[in-house]
Write a protein that holds these residues in place. Structure first.
Motif, PDB file in Angstrom:
ATOM      1  N   ILE A 132      46.634  53.098  36.334  1.00  0.00           N
ATOM      2  CA  ILE A 132      45.979  53.679  37.067  1.00  0.00           C
ATOM      3  C   ILE A 132      44.445  53.011  36.980  1.00  0.00           C
ATOM      4  O   ILE A 132      43.929  52.780  38.156  1.00  0.00           O
ATOM      5  N   VAL A 133      44.008  52.453  35.974  1.00  0.00           N
ATOM      6  CA  VAL A 133      42.925  51.728  35.764  1.00  0.00           C
ATOM      7  C   VAL A 133      42.888  50.456  36.734  1.00  0.00           C
ATOM      8  O   VAL A 133      42.076  49.848  37.487  1.00  0.00           O
ATOM      9  N   LEU A 134      44.172  49.867  36.700  1.00  0.00           N
ATOM     10  CA  LEU A 134      44.270  48.789  37.712  1.00  0.00           C
ATOM     11  C   LEU A 134      44.156  48.960  39.287  1.00  0.00           C
ATOM     12  O   LEU A 134      43.633  48.365  39.922  1.00  0.00           O
ATOM     13  N   MET A 135      44.831  50.211  39.712  1.00  0.00           N
ATOM     14  CA  MET A 135      44.312  50.547  40.802  1.00  0.00           C
ATOM     15  C   MET A 135      42.989  50.951  41.328  1.00  0.00           C
ATOM     16  O   MET A 135      42.440  50.482  42.159  1.00  0.00           O
ATOM     17  N   ILE A 136      42.098  51.730  40.338  1.00  0.00           N
ATOM     18  CA  ILE A 136      40.977  51.883  40.451  1.00  0.00           C
ATOM     19  C   ILE A 136      39.969  50.538  40.645  1.00  0.00           C
ATOM     20  O   ILE A 136      39.363  50.375  41.665  1.00  0.00           O
ATOM     21  N   ASP A 137      40.402  49.680  39.821  1.00  0.00           N
ATOM     22  CA  ASP A 137      39.604  48.422  39.898  1.00  0.00           C
ATOM     23  C   ASP A 137      40.115  47.501  40.953  1.00  0.00           C
ATOM     24  O   ASP A 137      38.985  46.798  41.546  1.00  0.00           O
ATOM     25  N   GLU A 138      41.268  47.614  41.488  1.00  0.00           N
ATOM     26  CA  GLU A 138      41.452  46.662  42.637  1.00  0.00           C
ATOM     27  C   GLU A 138      40.845  47.574  43.990  1.00  0.00           C
ATOM     28  O   GLU A 138      40.536  46.643  44.909  1.00  0.00           O
ATOM     29  N   PHE A 139      40.824  48.753  44.127  1.00  0.00           N
ATOM     30  CA  PHE A 139      40.267  49.331  45.206  1.00  0.00           C
ATOM     31  C   PHE A 139      38.751  49.706  45.305  1.00  0.00           C
ATOM     32  O   PHE A 139      38.497  50.479  46.083  1.00  0.00           O
ATOM     33  N   LYS A 140      38.117  49.659  44.237  1.00  0.00           N
ATOM     34  CA  LYS A 140      36.702  50.034  44.252  1.00  0.00           C
ATOM     35  C   LYS A 140      35.888  49.243  45.086  1.00  0.00           C
ATOM     36  O   LYS A 140      36.348  47.932  45.526  1.00  0.00           O
ATOM     37  N   VAL A 141      35.050  49.737  45.820  1.00  0.00           N
ATOM     38  CA  VAL A 141      34.402  49.116  46.758  1.00  0.00           C
ATOM     39  C   VAL A 141      33.391  48.232  46.340  1.00  0.00           C
ATOM     40  O   VAL A 141      33.195  47.192  46.988  1.00  0.00           O
ATOM     41  N   GLU A 142      32.608  48.379  45.432  1.00  0.00           N
ATOM     42  CA  GLU A 142      31.587  47.661  44.700  1.00  0.00           C
ATOM     43  C   GLU A 142      31.549  47.527  43.200  1.00  0.00           C
ATOM     44  O   GLU A 142      31.857  48.696  42.714  1.00  0.00           O
ATOM     45  N   PRO A 146      35.820  48.219  32.326  1.00  0.00           N
ATOM     46  CA  PRO A 146      36.317  47.150  31.467  1.00  0.00           C
ATOM     47  C   PRO A 146      36.663  47.494  30.240  1.00  0.00           C
ATOM     48  O   PRO A 146      37.601  47.040  29.555  1.00  0.00           O
ATOM     49  N   TYR A 147      35.760  48.376  29.536  1.00  0.00           N
ATOM     50  CA  TYR A 147      36.386  48.943  28.007  1.00  0.00           C
ATOM     51  C   TYR A 147      37.326  49.894  28.120  1.00  0.00           C
ATOM     52  O   TYR A 147      38.440  49.641  27.310  1.00  0.00           O
ATOM     53  N   VAL A 148      37.626  50.457  29.204  1.00  0.00           N
ATOM     54  CA  VAL A 148      38.811  51.738  29.260  1.00  0.00           C
ATOM     55  C   VAL A 148      40.097  50.634  29.776  1.00  0.00           C
ATOM     56  O   VAL A 148      41.186  50.860  29.072  1.00  0.00           O
ATOM     57  N   ARG A 149      39.728  49.485  30.563  1.00  0.00           N
ATOM     58  CA  ARG A 149      41.084  48.561  30.791  1.00  0.00           C
ATOM     59  C   ARG A 149      41.427  47.920  29.529  1.00  0.00           C
ATOM     60  O   ARG A 149      42.721  47.716  29.340  1.00  0.00           O
ATOM     61  N   TYR A 150      40.571  47.423  28.807  1.00  0.00           N
ATOM     62  CA  TYR A 150      40.678  46.782  27.441  1.00  0.00           C
ATOM     63  C   TYR A 150      41.575  47.684  26.540  1.00  0.00           C
ATOM     64  O   TYR A 150      42.845  47.200  26.167  1.00  0.00           O
ATOM     65  N   ILE A 151      41.335  48.868  26.285  1.00  0.00           N
ATOM     66  CA  ILE A 151      42.267  49.704  25.626  1.00  0.00           C
ATOM     67  C   ILE A 151      43.191  50.308  26.126  1.00  0.00           C
ATOM     68  O   ILE A 151      44.490  50.196  25.513  1.00  0.00           O
ATOM     69  N   ALA A 152      43.337  50.452  27.351  1.00  0.00           N
ATOM     70  CA  ALA A 152      44.724  51.029  28.169  1.00  0.00           C
ATOM     71  C   ALA A 152      45.530  49.919  28.078  1.00  0.00           C
ATOM     72  O   ALA A 152      46.626  50.332  27.950  1.00  0.00           O
TER      73      ALA A 152
END
Length: 327
Positions: free
Chosen positions: A252-262, A270-276
Motif C-alpha cells: 500500500i505504501v509502494l502504491m501511495i509513493d508511486e502515484f503521489k502527485v508531488e 519514508p519512515y513508514v516505508r522503512y518499517i513496513a
C-alpha cells in the motif's frame, strides 16, 4: 553537508545520490543507518534458528517425500537464500558496499530470488491445502511426489525469471559523498515494470488465492463433523491475517509513493516505508515457522525434540494425542 547529498532508494535499499533541490535526507539516513544493520542481524539469527528447527522436525518426524513436506522444504530453502543475503545488507547499510561488483549482483539477485519464491511457495501451499480439504477425493489421486516436484521446479523458474533483472542491472558505482554504492542501474521502464510485477504477481495474486482458498476451507470444515474444527478455523484465520498484516502495508505504501502527485518534505512516508518493508521481510524469513508451528502436530514434534535433547524439560512438555488433525 555530505549527508544532504545522499538519500535512499527504499525499494532496493541502496544509497543513491539525490537530485539537486531534493528534500533534506539527514534524518532518514541516520534512521536507516541506526535501524537497518541491527534489524537485519536479528532477522538473520531468527530465520536461521527458526528454519533450522523446521528442517530438524521434518527430518526426525516426517516423510520428506510427501507433497506438503516437499513444498515446505522448498519454502525453507527460499527463506534461507533470502536470509543469507542479510549479513551483507547489514554491513552495507552501516557504511558502503565493500564486497565488489560480482557479489553486488549475486547478493541482490539472491535477495529477490528468495523473496519472490517465498511468496509463491506460500501461495502454492495455500492452494494445495485447499485441494486437500475442499477437493479431497480428486486431490488424493493426483497429489503425488512428482506433482509436488514439478510444481516446485516451476516456482523456482518463475522466481528466477522475476529476479533476473536484479542479477543484471545491479552494479557498483562510486560517488564523492556516498562512497561505493551497489545500486539498480535499470532504466525507468524496468523500474516501472518491477513495480507492477510486485503489486500484481507478488501481492494481489497471492492475496486473492489466500482469501478464496481459506474461505472455501473454512466453509468446508464448518460443514463437516470434523473434530477440532474450531481450532482449524482459528488457524486459517491467523494465517490469512498475518499475511495481510505483514505484507499489505508495504505494498500500500509502494502504491501511495508511486502515484503521489508531488513530494512532501515533511511527510513521514519514508519512515513508514522503512518499517513496513522490513516487517514484510521479517514475515517471509519466519513464515515456515508460523506456517508449521501454528499446527498441533508440529507443536508436538517440537516438544518431542526439546524433550529428547533437554531431559529436564520432559516433565513440563505435554504432547497431545490429537496430532493427526489439520490443525
Amino acid at each position: 553537508m555530505d549527508e544532504l547529498n545522499s538519500t535512499w532508494d527504499y525499494e532496493s535499499y541502496s544509497p543513491v545520490v539525490a537530485e539537486t533541490g531534493a528534500c533534506s535526507t539527514i534524518d532518514i539516513n541516520k534512521f536507516g543507518k541506526a535501524f537497518l544493520p541491527p534489524f537485519y542481524s536479528v532477522i538473520f539469527i531468527i530465520s536461521i534458528l527458526g528454519n533450522g528447527v523446521v528442517l530438524l522436525v521434518l527430518y526426525k518426524f516426517e516423510k520428506l517425500n510427501s507433497v506438503t513436506n516437499i513444498f515446505l522444504i522448498n519454502l525453507v530453502a527460499s527463506n534461507l537464500i533470502f536470509s543469507f543475503t542479510l549479513p551483507f545488507q547489514a554491513v552495507y547499510h552501516s557504511g558502503e558496499w565493500v564486497f565488489g561488483e560480482a557479489l553486488c549482483k549475486a547478493v541482490h539477485g539472491a535477495y529477490y530470488l528468495g523473496f519472490y519464491s517465498s511468496i509463491l511457495f506460500l501461495t502454492l501451499m495455500t492452494f494445495d491445502r485447499y485441494l486437500a480439504v475442499v477437493h479431497s477425493m480428486v486431490a488424493n489421486r493426483q497429489r503425488r511426489g512428482c506433482y509436488a516436484s514439478c510444481l516446485s521446479l516451476a516456482i523456482w523458474f518463475v522466481s528466477f525469471l522475476a529476479s533476473l533483472e536484479y542479477f543484471v542491472h545491479f552494479t557498483v558505482e562510486e560517488y564523492p559523498m556516498a562512497g561505493l554504492v551497489c545500486e539498480d542501474q535499470g532504466e525507468e521502464h524496468w523500474l516501472m515494470f518491477s513495480f507492477y510485477k510486485q503489486i500484481v504477481l507478488f501481492f494481489l495474486f497471492p492475496l486473492a488465492v489466500f482469501v478464496y482458498c481459506y474461505m472455501r476451507i473454512t466453509l468446508t470444515v464448518m460443514a463437516t463433523r470434523m473434530a477440532g474444527k474450531h481450532r482449524t478455523i482459528r488457524l486459517v484465520f491467523v494465517i490469512v491475517l498475518m499475511f495481510f498484516v505483514f505484507w499489505s502495508p508495504y505494498n500500500i505504501v509502494l502504491m501511495i509513493d508511486e502515484f503521489k502527485v508531488e513530494e512532501d518534505c515533511g511527510s513521514s512516508l519514508p519512515y513508514v516505508r522503512y518499517i513496513a518493508s522490513n516487517l514484510a521481510r521479517l514475515y517471509f524469513c519466519i513464515s515456515p515457522v508460523l506456517y508449521t508451528f501454528l499446527g498441533r502436530k508440529f507443536q508436538n514434534h517440537a516438544r518431542g525434540v526439546l524433550a529428547s535433547h533437554f531431559s529436564c524439560l520432559a516433565s513440563r512438555l505435554s504432547i497431545s494425542s490429537s496430532s493427526r488433525s489439520l490443525a
